[in-house]
Write an enzyme that holds these catalytic residues in place. Sequence first.
Site, PDB file in Angstrom:
ATOM      1  N   HIS A  72       0.746  -1.180  -0.023  1.00 28.15           N
ATOM      2  CA  HIS A  72       0.173   0.045   0.104  1.00 28.15           C
ATOM      3  C   HIS A  72       0.743   1.151  -0.114  1.00 28.15           C
ATOM      4  O   HIS A  72       1.773   1.223   0.766  1.00 28.15           O
ATOM      5  CB  HIS A  72      -0.938   0.065   1.207  1.00 28.15           C
ATOM      6  CG  HIS A  72      -2.065  -0.848   1.196  1.00 28.15           C
ATOM      7  ND1 HIS A  72      -3.263  -0.828   1.770  1.00 28.15           N
ATOM      8  CD2 HIS A  72      -2.007  -2.218   0.481  1.00 28.15           C
ATOM      9  CE1 HIS A  72      -3.768  -1.715   1.651  1.00 28.15           C
ATOM     10  NE2 HIS A  72      -3.405  -2.671   0.770  1.00 28.15           N
ATOM     11  N   TYR A 201      -9.090   5.080   7.971  1.00 22.65           N
ATOM     12  CA  TYR A 201      -9.126   5.311   9.296  1.00 22.65           C
ATOM     13  C   TYR A 201     -10.148   6.240   9.475  1.00 22.65           C
ATOM     14  O   TYR A 201     -10.135   7.515   8.886  1.00 22.65           O
ATOM     15  CB  TYR A 201      -7.866   5.762   9.876  1.00 22.65           C
ATOM     16  CG  TYR A 201      -6.766   4.801   9.939  1.00 22.65           C
ATOM     17  CD1 TYR A 201      -6.109   4.412   9.023  1.00 22.65           C
ATOM     18  CD2 TYR A 201      -6.485   4.280  11.208  1.00 22.65           C
ATOM     19  CE1 TYR A 201      -5.058   3.455   9.150  1.00 22.65           C
ATOM     20  CE2 TYR A 201      -5.669   3.279  11.428  1.00 22.65           C
ATOM     21  CZ  TYR A 201      -4.668   2.829  10.452  1.00 22.65           C
ATOM     22  OH  TYR A 201      -3.732   1.979  10.804  1.00 22.65           O
ATOM     23  N   PRO A 294      -3.466  -0.353  19.051  1.00 25.64           N
ATOM     24  CA  PRO A 294      -3.337  -0.674  17.758  1.00 25.64           C
ATOM     25  C   PRO A 294      -3.482   0.465  16.379  1.00 25.64           C
ATOM     26  O   PRO A 294      -3.063   0.004  15.400  1.00 25.64           O
ATOM     27  CB  PRO A 294      -4.335  -1.906  17.423  1.00 25.64           C
ATOM     28  CG  PRO A 294      -5.377  -1.574  18.412  1.00 25.64           C
ATOM     29  CD  PRO A 294      -4.645  -0.944  19.472  1.00 25.64           C
ATOM     30  N   LYS A 298       1.764  -0.619  15.105  1.00 14.36           N
ATOM     31  CA  LYS A 298       3.316  -0.479  15.316  1.00 14.36           C
ATOM     32  C   LYS A 298       3.721  -1.896  16.220  1.00 14.36           C
ATOM     33  O   LYS A 298       4.902  -2.178  15.985  1.00 14.36           O
ATOM     34  CB  LYS A 298       3.830   0.753  16.452  1.00 14.36           C
ATOM     35  CG  LYS A 298       3.620   1.762  15.279  1.00 14.36           C
ATOM     36  CD  LYS A 298       4.835   1.752  14.685  1.00 14.36           C
ATOM     37  CE  LYS A 298       4.716   3.205  13.644  1.00 14.36           C
ATOM     38  NZ  LYS A 298       4.824   2.453  12.209  1.00 14.36           N
ATOM     39  N   TYR A 387       4.292   6.291  10.135  1.00 14.81           N
ATOM     40  CA  TYR A 387       3.411   5.222   9.802  1.00 14.81           C
ATOM     41  C   TYR A 387       4.269   4.125   9.056  1.00 14.81           C
ATOM     42  O   TYR A 387       4.311   3.028   9.428  1.00 14.81           O
ATOM     43  CB  TYR A 387       2.102   5.709   9.180  1.00 14.81           C
ATOM     44  CG  TYR A 387       1.177   4.609   8.895  1.00 14.81           C
ATOM     45  CD1 TYR A 387       0.060   4.334  10.085  1.00 14.81           C
ATOM     46  CD2 TYR A 387       0.988   3.723   7.931  1.00 14.81           C
ATOM     47  CE1 TYR A 387      -0.765   3.398   9.990  1.00 14.81           C
ATOM     48  CE2 TYR A 387       0.012   2.960   7.863  1.00 14.81           C
ATOM     49  CZ  TYR A 387      -0.906   2.435   8.923  1.00 14.81           C
ATOM     50  OH  TYR A 387      -1.859   1.880   8.873  1.00 14.81           O
TER      51      TYR A 387
HETATM   52  P1  RFL Z   1       2.821 -12.324  20.854  1.00 15.66           P
HETATM   53  O1  RFL Z   1       2.446 -12.409  19.763  1.00 15.66           O
HETATM   54  O2  RFL Z   1       1.909 -12.134  22.200  1.00 15.66           O
HETATM   55  O3  RFL Z   1       3.446 -13.644  21.403  1.00 15.66           O
HETATM   56  C1  RFL Z   1       3.817 -14.291  22.729  1.00 15.66           C
HETATM   57  C2  RFL Z   1       3.783 -15.543  22.741  1.00 15.66           C
HETATM   58  O4  RFL Z   1       4.154 -15.906  24.102  1.00 15.66           O
HETATM   59  C3  RFL Z   1       3.484 -17.080  24.374  1.00 15.66           C
HETATM   60  N1  RFL Z   1       3.433 -17.167  25.993  1.00 15.66           N
HETATM   61  C4  RFL Z   1       4.123 -18.232  26.491  1.00 15.66           C
HETATM   62  N2  RFL Z   1       4.746 -19.348  26.080  1.00 15.66           N
HETATM   63  C5  RFL Z   1       5.338 -20.016  27.029  1.00 15.66           C
HETATM   64  N3  RFL Z   1       5.261 -19.870  28.369  1.00 15.66           N
HETATM   65  C6  RFL Z   1       4.649 -18.816  28.745  1.00 15.66           C
HETATM   66  N4  RFL Z   1       4.477 -18.614  30.116  1.00 15.66           N
HETATM   67  C7  RFL Z   1       3.814 -17.905  28.013  1.00 15.66           C
HETATM   68  N5  RFL Z   1       3.228 -16.897  27.893  1.00 15.66           N
HETATM   69  C8  RFL Z   1       2.790 -16.488  26.777  1.00 15.66           C
HETATM   70  C9  RFL Z   1       2.081 -16.991  23.979  1.00 15.66           C
HETATM   71  O5  RFL Z   1       1.095 -17.775  23.975  1.00 15.66           O
HETATM   72  C10 RFL Z   1       2.433 -16.187  22.530  1.00 15.66           C
HETATM   73  O6  RFL Z   1       2.472 -17.181  21.427  1.00 15.66           O
HETATM   74  O7  RFL Z   1       3.962 -11.494  21.425  1.00 15.66           O
HETATM   75  P2  RFL Z   1       5.168 -10.531  20.364  1.00 15.66           P
HETATM   76  O8  RFL Z   1       5.787 -11.869  19.796  1.00 15.66           O
HETATM   77  O9  RFL Z   1       5.941  -9.694  21.324  1.00 15.66           O
HETATM   78  O10 RFL Z   1       4.274 -10.098  19.076  1.00 15.66           O
HETATM   79  C11 RFL Z   1       3.525  -8.827  19.631  1.00 15.66           C
HETATM   80  C12 RFL Z   1       2.252  -8.609  18.633  1.00 15.66           C
HETATM   81  O11 RFL Z   1       1.726  -9.912  18.678  1.00 15.66           O
HETATM   82  C13 RFL Z   1       1.695  -7.430  18.791  1.00 15.66           C
HETATM   83  O12 RFL Z   1       2.409  -6.398  19.208  1.00 15.66           O
HETATM   84  C14 RFL Z   1       0.811  -7.212  17.574  1.00 15.66           C
HETATM   85  O13 RFL Z   1      -0.096  -8.154  17.499  1.00 15.66           O
HETATM   86  C15 RFL Z   1      -0.083  -5.773  18.164  1.00 15.66           C
HETATM   87  N6  RFL Z   1      -1.075  -5.446  17.092  1.00 15.66           N
HETATM   88  C16 RFL Z   1      -0.584  -4.969  15.671  1.00 15.66           C
HETATM   89  N7  RFL Z   1       0.677  -4.862  15.599  1.00 15.66           N
HETATM   90  C17 RFL Z   1       1.277  -3.924  14.418  1.00 15.66           C
HETATM   91  O14 RFL Z   1       2.381  -4.017  14.141  1.00 15.66           O
HETATM   92  N8  RFL Z   1       0.190  -3.808  13.350  1.00 15.66           N
HETATM   93  C18 RFL Z   1      -1.086  -4.073  13.554  1.00 15.66           C
HETATM   94  O15 RFL Z   1      -1.964  -3.571  12.635  1.00 15.66           O
HETATM   95  C19 RFL Z   1      -1.624  -4.432  14.813  1.00 15.66           C
HETATM   96  N9  RFL Z   1      -2.771  -4.505  14.907  1.00 15.66           N
HETATM   97  C20 RFL Z   1      -2.457  -5.470  17.086  1.00 15.66           C
HETATM   98  C21 RFL Z   1      -3.059  -5.313  15.896  1.00 15.66           C
HETATM   99  C22 RFL Z   1      -2.795  -6.501  18.111  1.00 15.66           C
HETATM  100  C23 RFL Z   1      -4.166  -6.768  18.140  1.00 15.66           C
HETATM  101  N10 RFL Z   1      -4.509  -7.349  19.491  1.00 15.66           N
HETATM  102  C24 RFL Z   1      -5.322  -8.605  19.454  1.00 15.66           C
HETATM  103  C25 RFL Z   1      -3.635  -7.178  20.595  1.00 15.66           C
HETATM  104  C26 RFL Z   1      -4.643  -5.634  16.376  1.00 15.66           C
HETATM  105  C27 RFL Z   1      -5.188  -6.341  17.174  1.00 15.66           C
HETATM  106  C28 RFL Z   1      -6.471  -6.455  17.297  1.00 15.66           C
HETATM  107  C1  PHB Z   2      -5.222  -4.968  10.793  1.00 18.52           C
HETATM  108  O1  PHB Z   2      -5.157  -4.993   9.392  1.00 18.52           O
HETATM  109  O2  PHB Z   2      -5.181  -5.966  11.279  1.00 18.52           O
HETATM  110  C2  PHB Z   2      -4.784  -3.541  11.144  1.00 18.52           C
HETATM  111  C3  PHB Z   2      -4.473  -2.512  10.385  1.00 18.52           C
HETATM  112  C4  PHB Z   2      -4.047  -1.149  10.732  1.00 18.52           C
HETATM  113  C5  PHB Z   2      -4.117  -1.014  12.190  1.00 18.52           C
HETATM  114  C6  PHB Z   2      -4.501  -1.894  13.035  1.00 18.52           C
HETATM  115  C7  PHB Z   2      -4.831  -3.233  12.687  1.00 18.52           C
HETATM  116  O3  PHB Z   2      -3.599   0.195  12.667  1.00 18.52           O
END
Ligand code: RFL
Ligand code: PHB
Length: 393
Positions: A72, A201, A294, A298, A387
């Site tokens: 994008h 957005y 989110p 980032k 961004y």
């Molecule tokens: P994770 O992905 O949470 O992975 C941690 C892992 O550790 C496991 N765990 C354990 N394993 C062994 N022993 C234990 N005691 C444990 N405790 C936990 C867990 O099961 C898991 O598998 O962390 P990590 O690797 O630091 O990654 C971070 C990302 O997952 C997170 O920052 C993003 O998902 C945030 N986020 C977004 N980030 C972006 O860069 N771009 C986005 O568009 C974006 N959108 C989002 C998001 C997060 C969202 N949610 C659901 C929180 C949208 C949403 C809705």
């Molecule tokens: C997504 O595609 O899940 C998404 C995109 C942009 C955001 C957060 C989540 O800021």
Amino acid sequence: MRTQVGIIGAGPAGLMLAHLLTRAGVESVVLESRSRDYVEKRVRAGVLEQGSVDLLVQTDAGERLLREGLIHHGIELRFEGQGHRIPLTELSGGRSITVYGQQEVVKDLIRIRLAAGGEILFDTEATAIEGIDSDRPRVRFTRESAEETLECEYVAGCDGFWGVSRGALPASAVRAYDREYPFAWLGILASMKPASEELIYSYHDDLGFALHSMRSPVISRLYLQCRPDEPLEEWPDDRIWHELEMRFATAEGFELSGGPILEKGVTAMRSFVVEPMQYGRLFLAGDAAHIVPPTGAKGMNLALADVKVLAEAFRERYASGSDRLLRSYSETCLRRVWRAEHFSWWMTSMLHRFPDDVGGYQHKLQISQLRYVITSKAAATTLAENYVGLQTV
Ligand code: RFL
Ligand code: PHB
């Protein structure tokens, strides 16, 4: 069981670290509390900065991403019934973002690690980390109801916000910065052709935030602002589509076709940082050390950026015996982390309706800020370069 670097968590941070360490000739074992199936299906983030894409591609983990990721060059900001495009690429010296689901990154990294003969212990929960002050730290874990120990030289806590690692840092040695927001996101994955080629957005005067993203030409990902304590039962599919329609409505009559909802979930919004991200031989990376709302997309990118720095520090340590980069790990990462904290807070504050904004003052500031971003090249550039991800922070 014994290894050089014990990695807790098989999310983007833990898996990418394991991958980079393998390439640097450093041994590691990954412990993951959930099953492989669960982590591969967990729907979360979707936006990769250019730097994240480059990291995956340069380390031979980006083959499917290059084929299937959606590049994008802009995003839309929508408010007062009108859309305004922010040309990200034009404003950021040619950089772009790639939409590619986090679970796809996770799947790719798991496949690569297992194919290389690397170890990931699924259904294995780390319960305690001991001896981080010594040169022989240990991770206690439970697998198939048995207690076991992983002896390592270093521990990488990549276990997300709710993991055990952060709690193993002595309280007297760290400081936490925390902010909660008075709203959450209800997110859906829907079998629907995206209604727009670029992310939208949207800020609605009364109803607040909505985001239109996508995963493929036939799958859309949409979010809407809701209360933090919202029970999902109060959101039948019809209500979700109706609410999205209202929040995305434009003077030109923008329409969402709707479609079957494949997934629904509520995500709390918070900002959090622990400083420093390291103590003794325990290093935190990704959500274990910091959380962003989110809105700035980032979280996954910060997780990947942390472990890039950490892997390089371990490479140097094992190649030359020097711990110079390990000692500066936290400081190096925190500069990027705080930039992302600010950007994510700023985007969140500009695009959500604040329930405590009784007199509407905050709302007026938000509209003024949105108008500024769409009319001033300087302001739009600030948004664009943050961004797509700043190269030097
Ligand atoms: P994770 O992905 O949470 O992975 C941690 C892992 O550790 C496991 N765990 C354990 N394993 C062994 N022993 C234990 N005691 C444990 N405790 C936990 C867990 O099961 C898991 O598998 O962390 P990590 O690797 O630091 O990654 C971070 C990302 O997952 C997170 O920052 C993003 O998902 C945030 N986020 C977004 N980030 C972006 O860069 N771009 C986005 O568009 C974006 N959108 C989002 C998001 C997060 C969202 N949610 C659901 C929180 C949208 C949403 C809705
Ligand atoms: C997504 O595609 O899940 C998404 C995109 C942009 C955001 C957060 C989540 O800021």
